[in-house]
Design a protein around this motif. Structure first.
Motif, mmCIF file in Angstrom:
data_model
loop_
_atom_site.group_PDB
_atom_site.id
_atom_site.type_symbol
_atom_site.label_atom_id
_atom_site.label_comp_id
_atom_site.label_asym_id
_atom_site.label_seq_id
_atom_site.Cartn_x
_atom_site.Cartn_y
_atom_site.Cartn_z
ATOM 1 N N GLN A 125 0.829 -1.203 0.000
ATOM 2 C CA GLN A 125 0.000 0.000 0.000
ATOM 3 C C GLN A 125 0.864 1.255 0.000
ATOM 4 O OE1 GLN A 125 -3.271 0.182 -0.411
ATOM 5 N NE2 GLN A 125 -3.138 2.412 -0.353
ATOM 6 N N GLU A 126 2.024 1.177 0.687
ATOM 7 C CA GLU A 126 2.919 2.341 0.761
ATOM 8 C C GLU A 126 3.317 2.844 -0.620
ATOM 9 O OE1 GLU A 126 6.480 1.893 3.013
ATOM 10 O OE2 GLU A 126 5.523 2.485 4.891
ATOM 11 N N ILE A 127 3.498 1.916 -1.572
ATOM 12 C CA ILE A 127 3.918 2.316 -2.918
ATOM 13 C C ILE A 127 2.822 3.131 -3.582
ATOM 14 C CG2 ILE A 127 4.303 1.352 -5.218
ATOM 15 C CD1 ILE A 127 6.133 -0.642 -4.051
ATOM 16 N N ASP A 177 -3.213 7.565 -13.219
ATOM 17 C CA ASP A 177 -1.753 7.364 -13.195
ATOM 18 C C ASP A 177 -1.382 6.211 -12.278
ATOM 19 O OD1 ASP A 177 -1.046 9.450 -14.896
ATOM 20 O OD2 ASP A 177 -1.130 10.925 -13.274
ATOM 21 N N PHE A 201 9.305 2.674 -6.393
ATOM 22 C CA PHE A 201 8.592 1.861 -7.376
ATOM 23 C C PHE A 201 9.555 0.801 -7.916
ATOM 24 C CE2 PHE A 201 6.787 6.266 -7.912
ATOM 25 C CZ PHE A 201 5.771 6.062 -6.997
ATOM 26 N N ARG A 242 14.290 -9.663 -14.616
ATOM 27 C CA ARG A 242 14.519 -8.280 -14.227
ATOM 28 C C ARG A 242 13.534 -7.847 -13.132
ATOM 29 N NH1 ARG A 242 12.778 -3.526 -16.103
ATOM 30 N NH2 ARG A 242 11.431 -4.513 -17.610
ATOM 31 N N HIS A 288 9.559 -1.342 -10.250
ATOM 32 C CA HIS A 288 9.710 -1.600 -11.682
ATOM 33 C C HIS A 288 10.327 -0.418 -12.409
ATOM 34 C CE1 HIS A 288 6.079 0.613 -11.016
ATOM 35 N NE2 HIS A 288 5.859 0.773 -12.306
ATOM 36 N N LEU A 305 12.165 -9.762 -10.837
ATOM 37 C CA LEU A 305 12.189 -10.494 -9.566
ATOM 38 C C LEU A 305 13.295 -9.985 -8.646
ATOM 39 C CD1 LEU A 305 11.469 -14.019 -10.995
ATOM 40 C CD2 LEU A 305 9.892 -12.468 -9.872
ATOM 41 N N PRO A 349 1.625 -2.186 -14.220
ATOM 42 C CA PRO A 349 2.951 -2.775 -14.473
ATOM 43 C C PRO A 349 3.360 -3.779 -13.395
ATOM 44 C CG PRO A 349 3.068 -0.383 -14.625
ATOM 45 C CD PRO A 349 1.679 -0.711 -14.170
ATOM 46 N N LEU A 350 3.007 -3.496 -12.141
ATOM 47 C CA LEU A 350 3.410 -4.408 -11.072
ATOM 48 C C LEU A 350 2.576 -5.681 -11.054
ATOM 49 C CD1 LEU A 350 4.240 -1.955 -8.139
ATOM 50 C CD2 LEU A 350 5.815 -3.307 -9.514
ATOM 51 N N ARG A 382 0.479 3.423 -14.228
ATOM 52 C CA ARG A 382 1.925 3.521 -14.071
ATOM 53 C C ARG A 382 2.464 2.664 -12.933
ATOM 54 N NH1 ARG A 382 3.523 7.485 -17.390
ATOM 55 N NH2 ARG A 382 1.850 8.876 -18.058
ATOM 56 N N ILE A 383 1.605 2.311 -11.994
ATOM 57 C CA ILE A 383 2.092 1.561 -10.834
ATOM 58 C C ILE A 383 1.428 0.187 -10.756
ATOM 59 C CG2 ILE A 383 2.417 1.583 -8.329
ATOM 60 C CD1 ILE A 383 3.896 3.852 -9.781
ATOM 61 N N ALA A 413 2.920 7.108 -4.618
ATOM 62 C CA ALA A 413 2.572 7.632 -5.943
ATOM 63 C C ALA A 413 1.551 8.752 -5.822
ATOM 64 C CB ALA A 413 2.039 6.503 -6.820
ATOM 65 N N PHE A 431 9.268 10.807 -11.188
ATOM 66 C CA PHE A 431 7.824 10.529 -11.160
ATOM 67 C C PHE A 431 7.011 11.777 -10.819
ATOM 68 C CE2 PHE A 431 3.827 8.916 -9.504
ATOM 69 C CZ PHE A 431 3.547 7.864 -10.352
ATOM 70 N N ALA A 484 9.318 2.684 -0.083
ATOM 71 C CA ALA A 484 8.211 2.740 -1.041
ATOM 72 C C ALA A 484 8.666 3.220 -2.417
ATOM 73 C CB ALA A 484 7.068 3.615 -0.515
ATOM 74 N N ARG A 521 16.068 -2.505 -6.178
ATOM 75 C CA ARG A 521 16.547 -3.712 -5.492
ATOM 76 C C ARG A 521 18.068 -3.837 -5.560
ATOM 77 N NH1 ARG A 521 15.296 -5.125 -10.355
ATOM 78 N NH2 ARG A 521 17.039 -6.046 -11.472
#
Lengths: 289, 369
Positions: free
Chosen positions: A186-188, A201, B91, A287, B93, A289, A209-210, A205-206, A192, B102, B89, B136
């Protein structure tokens, strides 16, 4: 013999004991039969005859026959359409379960998984009963006066194949997507948003892709096996839902042309291997992982 | 721009999760460019308060003002407030460059300006050349530096930091504390810094708000909080203190009081908060900081000290100082710090000795709450 040497030998012996049984099993029941099929695909082949030779005749026959190419096209149309429908259906379900953690999250997951436990043939026949000319859907719609004639596209069509495939494979798309979405901290997302990302977005964007690893996993788990499907099109597909798996099956079981059947099988296998290689390259899984 | 920006005020914030009250009437007023610490034990509501200010949570009641503009219900992306999180936090990727870019991209900066600014900020935090690495591939300290410049690059009016150093090793933590202070000086951005580490709050904050159970107990500069805690909790939570529970025996004008401590006798102390409630018979605590107590084999030569004797139970050698645990009557113990003056042979006190402890009444605080 030195002690060191004996130690090395014992390590190799342990390794051999561990990998030999599965290796032998795969050798006898997979690699040898596959090799035989590969060799056969280059033999001269006809109805119940098979003559050792080296010819591309079977491959030429496949690539010049409009019927077979049509089945190949059909296969990709049905598999791709079904896959798209699966993703469009699964994403909101997985997203809702993973990001909103509803009160009955586990129960809903269980309900999604449970159809997997029902026998495959029973499921298909249940669909036949529902979709048939005098089936539940048609008779319900007719008695409600929505339609005058039974809808004929419901059964024995590409639509029917796709519908049954969606039902069959839905859990295998929902679960990897759910796991990928659940793994996004959730922090990510908070980060954002605090950096000025609106909901659009944040998603594109988050989150999207994740969740890609989940999409790629379901692609490998679902799309690839669907390309080789033959039972569903046999039972609910009719002539227009004919897939490459049916062609291969009939070459072996009714047309008696094992050479051609093998050749078509390897054409499909080659296409699948190329697709998997492409997916791995695009996904760059190592890439991520 | 008219006047300094980045003044933040919250009024009577209230937030419940189910039956738990996380934030219970929190108010404070932060000046532009201030380094404000929210300090408290875990679960005290400090992070919830921070998330309300950042717009990640909506309070059940109360208001948040940025430069006197009510932003209580403004979504986080519309607030000129950025956040640095405990677990970075970043990103995963995106590269370091894309992570830092960003925020600017959301604001539509031209790419060449982004490029120049990202390079400049990476250099500022000693990460030049890291543009194309992925999170990472970085250590925890490096990741937090990236997260910090990612939040700073757009020059928000307020930066919220939620235990940003909590996951890092001591050495890196101390180094980043300094870097943070320098950056805050250079950028003149209001910092609201959440931590449960009292030494961090003392070292870094212009002002500290001590929280417990959803309420703010005391707001003040580090010295005030440390020297003049408002109650037992603040005294105990900030630094170490000896709390002696007793009953008021005599009250003199000016806040001076004689407190009877069972098993020790009478000690004199100063009252500095809520002294109007001070009266004979009231149960209070006397707080004496371990470094304010003198320890000696002989009684003090001058009058005016609180004086007691005790038995040396433990000696903890800390390098810069020596901590003595002194056993008193009735199972009470006192902690005493002495500066480590190795040449002072007279001071070498050992186990099981009877020692004199004495301290000034001004260093003994009478705490009513």
């Amino acid at each position: 013999m030195t002690r060191r040497w004996r130690y090395v030998m014992s390590q190799y012996a342990a390794l051999a004991v561990n990998i030999l049984p599965p290796f032998l099993y795969l050798l006898v029941f997979f690699y040898v039969p596959m090799s035989i099929l590969l060799v056969m695909s280059f033999w001269k082949s006809g109805y119940m005859t098979l003559t050792p030779a080296f010819t591309f005749e079977n491959y030429r026959l496949f690539f010049t026959s409009p019927i077979y190419l049509r089945a190949l096209l059909n296969t990709f149309l049905i598999a791709t359409g079904t896959m798209l429908a699966l993703v469009v259906l699964s994403y909101p379900i997985a997203y809702y379960l993973a990001r909103f953690s509803p009160r009955h999250e586990r129960l809903i997951l269980f309900l999604i998984i449970i159809p997997v436990e029902i026998n495959f043939l029973i499921r298909i026949f249940a669909w036949k009963i529902a979709l048939g000319r005098n089936g539940i859907i048609n008779s319900a719609l007719m008695s409600l006066g929505v339609i005058d004639e039974p809808l004929s596209f419901l059964l024995y069509s590409k639509f029917a194949v796709a519908l049954v495939l969606v039902h069959e494979w839905l859990p295998y798309v929902v679960i990897p997507l759910y796991l990928a979405l659940k793994g996004i901290p959730q922090e990510i997302i908070d980060a954002a948003r605090s950096l000025g990302a609106n909901r659009w977005d944040v998603f594109w964007r988050i989150i999207f892709p994740l969740s890609a690893p989940g999409l790629f996993a379901s692609f490998v788990l679902v799309y690839i096996p669907m390309l080789g499907e033959f039972a569903v099109p046999t039972l609910v597909g009719g002539p227009s839902g004919y897939m490459l798996g049916n062609v291969i099956e009939s070459q072996f079981l009714s047309a008696g042309n094992w050479g051609l059947g093998s050749a078509i099988g390897f054409v499909l296998l080659t296409i699948i291997l190329i697709l998997v290689a492409l997916v791995l390259k695009v996904a760059g899984l190592e890439r991520m992982l | 721009m008219d006047g300094p920006r980045g003044g933040l005020r919250v009024e009577n914030l209230y937030k419940r999760f189910g039956r738990d009250v996380a934030v219970d009437g929190v108010s404070f007023d932060i000046k532009p460019g201030e380094f404000f610490s929210l300090l408290g034990p875990s679960g005290c509501g400090k992070t919830t308060t921070l998330r309300i200010i950042g717009g990640l949570l909506t309070p059940d009641a109360g208001r948040v003002y940025l430069n006197d503009e009510d932003i209580t219900f403004l979504p986080p992306e519309k607030r000129d407030i950025n956040i640095v999180f405990q677990h970075y936090a970043l990103f995963p990727h995106l590269t370091v460059y894309d992570n830092v870019a960003f925020g600017p991209r959301r604001q539509g900066w031209p790419e060449d300006r982004i490029k120049a600014e990202v390079g400049r900020l990476l250099e500022m935090v000693h990460l030049q050349g890291y543009e194309h690495k992925y999170p990472r591939e970085l250590s925890g300290g490096e990741q937090q530096r990236v997260a910090l410049i990612r939040a700073l690059i757009t020059r928000p009016q307020v930066l919220l930091l939620d235990e940003p150093l909590g996951a890092l090793d001591l050495k890196i933590r101390q180094q980043l504390q300094l870097e943070l202070i320098n950056i805050q000086d250079a950028f003149h951005i209001t910092f609201i810094y959440v931590t449960h580490d009292q030494s961090e709050a003392l070292a870094m904050g212009d002002r500290i708000a001590v929280m417990n159970e959803g309420r703010i107990l005391q707001i003040g500069d580090p010295r005030t909080i440390y020297e003049n805690p408002i109650n037992r909790f603040v005294a105990y939570f900030i630094g170490n203190t000896n709390l002696l529970e007793g009953r008021v025996a005599e009250v003199r004008p000016g806040g001076m009081a004689r407190v009877h401590i069972p098993g020790i006798g009478d000690v004199w102390g100063m009252c500095r908060h809520h002294c109007e409630r001070l009266r004979v018979g009231l149960d209070v605590a006397v707080s004496v900081r371990p470094e304010k107590i003198n320890i000696s084999r002989t009684p003090p030569s001058e009058p005016g000290y609180n004086t007691i004797t005790g038995l040396v139970q433990d000696i903890i050698y800390l390098g810069v100082s020596i901590e003595y645990i002194i056993r008193l009557e009735q199972g009470l113990t006192l902690r005493v710090f002495q500066q480590n003056l190795a040449d002072d042979a007279r001071q070498v006190i050992t186990w099981d000795e009877i020692v004199w402890l004495y301290w000034l009444p001004a260093h003994a605080l009478v705490l009513i709450d």
